[in-house]
Design a protein around this motif. Structure first.
Motif, short mmCIF file in Angstrom:
data_model
loop_
_atom_site.label_atom_id
_atom_site.label_comp_id
_atom_site.label_asym_id
_atom_site.label_seq_id
_atom_site.Cartn_x
_atom_site.Cartn_y
_atom_site.Cartn_z
N GLN A 3 -0.39 0.69 -59.84
CA GLN A 3 -1.76 0.44 -59.39
C GLN A 3 -2.04 -1.05 -59.33
N ALA A 4 -2.73 -1.46 -58.28
CA ALA A 4 -3.16 -2.84 -58.14
C ALA A 4 -4.59 -2.94 -58.64
N PRO A 5 -4.98 -4.12 -59.14
CA PRO A 5 -6.36 -4.25 -59.61
C PRO A 5 -7.34 -4.11 -58.46
N ALA A 6 -8.50 -3.55 -58.77
CA ALA A 6 -9.51 -3.29 -57.74
C ALA A 6 -10.07 -4.62 -57.23
N GLY A 7 -10.30 -4.70 -55.94
CA GLY A 7 -10.89 -5.88 -55.34
C GLY A 7 -9.88 -6.97 -55.03
N SER A 8 -8.61 -6.76 -55.32
CA SER A 8 -7.62 -7.80 -55.01
C SER A 8 -7.17 -7.63 -53.56
N ILE A 9 -6.85 -8.74 -52.96
CA ILE A 9 -6.42 -8.71 -51.56
C ILE A 9 -4.91 -8.89 -51.55
N LEU A 10 -4.21 -7.78 -51.44
CA LEU A 10 -2.75 -7.81 -51.40
C LEU A 10 -2.30 -7.26 -50.05
N PRO A 11 -1.26 -7.84 -49.48
CA PRO A 11 -0.77 -7.30 -48.22
C PRO A 11 -0.18 -5.91 -48.45
N PRO A 12 -0.26 -5.05 -47.47
CA PRO A 12 0.33 -3.71 -47.63
C PRO A 12 1.84 -3.82 -47.74
N LEU A 13 2.41 -2.96 -48.53
CA LEU A 13 3.86 -2.97 -48.71
C LEU A 13 4.54 -2.43 -47.47
N PRO A 14 5.60 -3.10 -46.98
CA PRO A 14 6.32 -2.59 -45.81
C PRO A 14 7.06 -1.31 -46.15
N SER A 15 7.25 -0.51 -45.16
CA SER A 15 7.92 0.76 -45.41
C SER A 15 9.41 0.53 -45.59
N LEU A 16 10.06 1.53 -46.09
CA LEU A 16 11.50 1.44 -46.34
C LEU A 16 12.27 1.29 -45.04
N GLU A 17 11.82 1.96 -43.99
CA GLU A 17 12.53 1.88 -42.70
C GLU A 17 12.46 0.47 -42.13
N SER A 18 11.31 -0.19 -42.22
CA SER A 18 11.20 -1.55 -41.69
C SER A 18 12.06 -2.52 -42.49
N LEU A 19 12.11 -2.31 -43.79
CA LEU A 19 12.98 -3.16 -44.62
C LEU A 19 14.45 -2.94 -44.28
N TRP A 20 14.82 -1.68 -44.03
CA TRP A 20 16.21 -1.36 -43.67
C TRP A 20 16.58 -2.00 -42.33
N ASN A 21 15.68 -1.93 -41.37
CA ASN A 21 15.94 -2.55 -40.06
C ASN A 21 16.10 -4.07 -40.20
N ARG A 22 15.24 -4.69 -40.99
CA ARG A 22 15.35 -6.13 -41.20
C ARG A 22 16.68 -6.48 -41.85
N HIS A 23 17.12 -5.68 -42.79
CA HIS A 23 18.40 -5.91 -43.46
C HIS A 23 19.55 -5.84 -42.47
N GLU A 24 19.53 -4.85 -41.61
CA GLU A 24 20.59 -4.69 -40.61
C GLU A 24 20.63 -5.90 -39.66
#
Length: 123
Positions: free
Chosen positions: A87-108
């Protein structure tokens, strides 16, 4: 009448050294005996004053009356720890986590770039 050194040991100089060492040891023994007779034993330091048991009892009673600091030992169960971590603290502005597929494509893609550098013998 000068005698030059030969191949064997020089017994005369050895005898002189031995007699000199004997005289030194005898002199040191005499000095030691003289010091033992003349030097008196240094007086010892006075003993520490004895602390009465009354003072100790007062100190122990005082120590019992002092409030102790409270320690907070909270043991959390494994489920609570797992729930708290993602859980992230309420009211914090954090970027959304990238999905596993996008990370896998970047790795390739990065693997392909590294392979290209190796082919050109840059790395």
């Amino acid at each position: 009448n000068v005698k030059l050194g030969g191949l064997g040991p020089d017994y005369e100089t050895i005898k002189e050294k031995v007699t000199k060492l004997k005289l030194q040891k005898e002199y040191s023994r005499q000095i030691k005996e003289y010091n033992m007779r003349t030097i008196t034993v240094a007086p010892r330091l006075p003993a520490k004053p004895q602390v009465s048991s009354v003072c100790r009892q007062k100190a122990l009673e005082y120590a019992k009356k002092i409030p102790r600091p409270k320690t907070f030992i909270m043991k959390q169960s494994e489920q609570e720890v797992k729930e708290v971590l993602p859980q992230a603290p309420a009211g914090s502005i954090l970027p959304p986590l990238p999905s596993l597929e996008s990370l896998w494509n970047r790795h390739e893609k990065e693997k392909e770039v590294v392979a290209a550098f190796k082919a050109l013998h840059i790395l």
